[in-house]
Design a protein around this motif. Structure first.
Motif, PDB file in Angstrom:
ATOM      1  N   HIS A 146      -4.305  -2.161   9.071  1.00 13.61           N
ATOM      2  CA  HIS A 146      -4.889  -3.504   8.971  1.00 13.61           C
ATOM      3  C   HIS A 146      -3.945  -4.500   9.627  1.00 13.61           C
ATOM      4  N   HIS A 193      -8.162   3.233  15.745  1.00 13.92           N
ATOM      5  CA  HIS A 193      -8.714   2.544  14.577  1.00 13.92           C
ATOM      6  C   HIS A 193      -9.965   1.771  14.983  1.00 13.92           C
ATOM      7  N   GLN A 217       0.846  -1.193   0.000  1.00 16.94           N
ATOM      8  CA  GLN A 217       0.000   0.000   0.000  1.00 16.94           C
ATOM      9  C   GLN A 217       0.891   1.257   0.000  1.00 16.94           C
ATOM     10  N   ALA A 220     -10.734  -1.893   2.486  1.00 10.52           N
ATOM     11  CA  ALA A 220     -10.292  -0.699   3.210  1.00 10.52           C
ATOM     12  C   ALA A 220     -10.777  -0.751   4.650  1.00 10.52           C
ATOM     13  N   GLN A 221      -9.907  -0.302   5.566  1.00 10.77           N
ATOM     14  CA  GLN A 221     -10.257  -0.181   6.985  1.00 10.77           C
ATOM     15  C   GLN A 221      -9.788   1.207   7.416  1.00 10.77           C
ATOM     16  N   ASN A 222     -10.592   2.198   7.094  1.00 12.15           N
ATOM     17  CA  ASN A 222     -10.116   3.578   7.181  1.00 12.15           C
ATOM     18  C   ASN A 222     -10.935   4.460   8.118  1.00 12.15           C
ATOM     19  N   GLN A 280     -12.708   9.981   8.686  1.00 11.03           N
ATOM     20  CA  GLN A 280     -11.725   9.446   7.752  1.00 11.03           C
ATOM     21  C   GLN A 280     -10.722  10.550   7.470  1.00 11.03           C
ATOM     22  N   TYR A 304      -7.035   7.230   1.477  1.00 12.69           N
ATOM     23  CA  TYR A 304      -7.507   7.264   2.852  1.00 12.69           C
ATOM     24  C   TYR A 304      -6.490   6.617   3.796  1.00 12.69           C
ATOM     25  N   CYS A 338      -1.820   4.404   3.190  1.00 22.10           N
ATOM     26  CA  CYS A 338      -2.961   5.002   2.503  1.00 22.10           C
ATOM     27  C   CYS A 338      -3.496   3.945   1.543  1.00 22.10           C
ATOM     28  N   TYR A 339      -4.794   3.676   1.626  1.00 19.84           N
ATOM     29  CA  TYR A 339      -5.369   2.497   0.975  1.00 19.84           C
ATOM     30  C   TYR A 339      -5.383   2.618  -0.551  1.00 19.84           C
ATOM     31  N   ASN A 354      -5.184   4.340   6.509  1.00 16.88           N
ATOM     32  CA  ASN A 354      -5.674   2.973   6.680  1.00 16.88           C
ATOM     33  C   ASN A 354      -4.699   2.202   7.563  1.00 16.88           C
TER      34      ASN A 354
END
Length: 725
Positions: free
Chosen positions: A393, A447, A339, A418-420, A380, A389, A408-409, A391
């Motif tokens: 994970h 998060h 990413q 995405a986990q933003n 966000q 975005y 950043c996704y 992000n």
């Protein structure tokens, strides 16, 4: 009515000739030729920089201690008309004509000179003979190390002056209290004790040792007062409140006033303010204040912001991203998400800008009216230039595999969604409905999916990450470490929905004045914390030493060397005095233990008043040596010989105490007294001989020949500078 004019007006005054003579000799010994050398001597290179910054009103932080001592040195520069324009870059540099050397060195020299009569008066107030008091003063007068330290723009002589003044003031107060409690002189000496203690602490934190000693002695004396049946409960309460006011409340208030004046004088931004928080920086004229003036205070959905990490270590940096991605595989074979990289960048850059977005809306501009973001809201963070975005994970971070990677996704369509979503937590909030404010609010980003906290790890990424600092997602932990805390530094309300227009907006400079929102106490607390926690990275020094080296003076410090001749100045003590001080401390300890054991057996070798005199003098002189010396064994800071000088001063005061006791109570026959007097004359002659022998390297003149310099090296560990032929 005019009858009183028939008789002459007569004023009588008592003049202590000893005191006057000692003061004059002290002034001569410290002020004679003190403008020589007209060059930077040892730590003048350090303190001179701060004096220049005071002259230019530029903010600085000195991790060595509080600002009062620096302000006194700066006062000397101000009185001499110094404009602050001198480059303090090396020891030995010749002073330019605009530097008033005499005024910069005057206050330390005066303080050192006044220590001589103070030593005399302390012994008198301890009820020792004028002969013993005179001996104490002469030993201080002829102590080479104290002379050297007081003739330059250094702080130790000022520190010792306030320490001795505090001790003398308390003794005068204590000797008055039985006869004239709450009188004018009683209040004067009690208040002066507190003021002098506060000034000592304000010069250097070492002054705290003597302050604690005097508080302990005052507490012990008050404990004895409680047992006095002649004092009523109301009287005891008044005594307690008076001591609390003079010895605790006023010193604390005075200590705060040092910082108030310091911050009032240094109102301009400079290189040192980079370690302070954004709010502190914004309170200074120029620098960040110039950038942030006119910014909106409340962060809203659509705000364009830069996020500065509060920790500021290893360097201050801002949350940053760029188009480059993490490598598919790292050097150790671990895989990444590939990413877009997110780092912490130590320079202001357009890639530091982020947009605060409402997850339920697509717009990236601020609505009218703005909708402020509050504690607990979900947001966000969109990178301004790349529009990707923020992000994190369940992928290991590049250098911190125990933590999550932050990126950043990029949608690679490989089943990695995405986990933003991030929850804003305002750490320094006053209520759970607080609005996120520019500069003032310190926030954590938690998060939503993994409960990880956005954190600066502090590790430097490899070349693929351009050596920028790693940012990770740290699993939620107890407490708020500063590496997890961020604040908005630059802020504008976004107006452009189109990306190209927004990029132009992001490249333009930002324009509410935050300074009025930061109170003095907030600034004091932050500055005090920085002073106490800042660590000097340079832990090695050519002339550093251990506390054990000081007692036997196995070390010295070369302060200055003439560029062509053999003239030089050293911090080097009077060997005879140092050896005598050690012997006096040992004799006092052994005799005290002997007396205590004998008194336990109901055997009283000396009268009770002599015993009380012995104990009180030991508490002041021996206790002063112990509290100013023993703590250095627990310190991890770089130590130098001059750190021992306050302890040495107390130890010197112990010498005449022990000598008078030996002469009065152990030399009982006429023959023994005569022999003892002869030994005293011989001993003091040796002290004077050593003073004269080492005076060329105390005063820096006259210049000595090679053979004479070699003859001064009485110990192999002394570093007498021999110029190569």
């Amino acid at each position: 009515m005019l009858g009183f004019l028939k008789e002459p007006v007569v004023v009588t005054a008592k003049i202590n000739v000893n005191l006057v003579a000692l003061t004059v000799m002290g002034l001569i010994s410290r002020l004679w030729g003190f403008c020589y050398p007209r060059a930077v001597v040892f730590d003048e290179v350090y303190y001179g920089q701060f004096v220049s910054l005071y002259m230019k009103r530029i903010f600085f932080v000195d991790d060595s201690g509080p600002p009062f001592g620096h302000m006194l040195l700066a006062l000397g520069g101000y009185l001499g008309g110094f404009d602050g324009n001198f480059l303090w870059n090396r020891i030995g540099a010749e002073y330019s004509m605009n530097v008033p050397v005499w005024s910069l060195r005057l206050l330390p020299a005066l303080a050192g000179a006044l220590c001589v009569p103070l030593a005399y008066q302390i012994l008198v107030e301890l009820h020792y003979s004028h002969c013993a008091a005179l001996g104490a003063a002469l030993l201080i007068l002829l102590e080479n190390s104290l002379i050297t330290q007081s003739r330059f723009m250094l702080l130790e002589s000022i520190l010792i002056f306030f320490i001795l003044l505090a001790v003398l003031s308390y003794l005068k107060f204590y000797n008055l209290k039985k006869h004239s409690a709450f009188s004018g002189s009683w209040w004067f000496w009690l208040l002066l004790t507190g003021v002098a203690c506060s000034c000592a602490v304000g010069v250097k934190y070492m002054g705290l040792f003597t302050y604690m000693l005097l508080l302990a002695i005052a507490g012990l004396h008050f404990w004895h007062m409680i047992g006095d049946q002649d004092l009523s409960n109301v009287s005891l309460l008044c005594h307690f409140l008076a001591r609390g006011l003079a010895l605790i409340i006023i010193p604390m208030g005075l200590y705060l006033s040092f910082f108030y004046v310091h911050l009032a004088l240094l109102y301009r931004s400079g290189p040192h303010d980079q370690i302070m928080t954004s709010a502190f920086q914004a309170s200074l004229e120029g620098g960040l204040a110039r950038i942030t003036q006119g910014q909106p205070l409340e962060v809203a959905y659509g705000s364009q912001i830069t996020l500065r990490n509060v920790l500021g270590k290893p360097v201050q940096c801002w949350l940053h991203s760029h188009t480059n991605t993490y490598p598919i595989r790292y050097e150790n074979g671990r895989g990444s998400s590939h990413q877009q990289q997110v780092t912490c960048y130590p320079f202001k850059d357009v890639n530091n800008w982020w947009i605060v977005k409402d997850p339920g809306m697509q717009q990236l501009v601020v609505s009218n009216p703005p909708r402020p973001v509050r504690h607990g809201h979900i947001v966000q963070l969109v990178h301004g230039i790349t529009t990707r975005y923020l992000n994190t994970h369940d992928v290991a971070a590049p250098l911190s595999p125990h933590a999550q990677e932050v990126s950043c996704y990029i949608d690679y369509n490989i089943s990695m969604p995405a986990q933003n979503l991030w929850r804003v937590e305002i750490v320094n909030r006053e209520s759970d409905t607080d609005v996120w404010k520019t500069i003032l609010s310190e926030v954590r980003f938690v998060h939503v999916n993994t409960s990880a906290v956005l954190k600066l790890s502090g590790a430097s990424l490899p070349e693929w990450g351009y050596r920028q600092l790693e940012v990770v997602g740290e699993k939620l932990s107890k407490g708020y470490h500063q590496s997890m805390v961020w604040n908005v530094e630059e802020h504008r309300y976004g107006k452009s929905q189109e990306q190209k227009e927004r990029e132009v907006e992001l490249h333009s400079p930002t324009q509410m004045d935050i300074s009025k929102n930061l109170s003095f106490m907030a600034k004091f607390t932050e500055l005090q914390w920085k002073i106490l926690t800042l660590k000097n990275e340079d832990t090695e020094h050519k002339y550093s030493s251990s506390a054990l080296d000081w007692i036997t003076m196995d070390t010295n410090i070369a302060y200055w060397l003439h560029p062509t001749s053999g003239a030089q100045i050293h911090l080097l003590g009077n060997v005879a005095t140092w050896a005598s001080a050690n012997a006096a401390a040992l004799i006092y300890l052994c005799l005290s233990l002997w007396y205590l054991l004998r008194r336990r057996r109901k055997i009283y070798d000396i009268p009770e008043d002599a015993w009380q005199l012995w104990v009180s003098a030991g508490g002041i002189c021996g206790g002063g040596w112990a509290v100013n010396y023993l703590p250095f064994f627990l310190m991890e800071k770089t130590l130098f010989l001059y750190h021992y000088l306050p302890a040495l001063t107390f130890q010197i005061l112990l010498i005449p105490v022990v000598l008078q006791h030996l002469g009065d109570h152990l030399c009982r026959s006429v023959l023994l007294k005569s022999m003892f007097s002869a030994l005293l004359v011989a001993w003091f002659s040796s002290v004077y001989f050593v003073y004269c022998t080492f005076s060329p390297v105390t005063y820096g003149q006259p210049a000595l020949a090679l053979t004479e310099l070699k003859a001064l090296r009485w110990k192999d560990t002394w570093n007498i500078l021999i110029r190569k032929q």
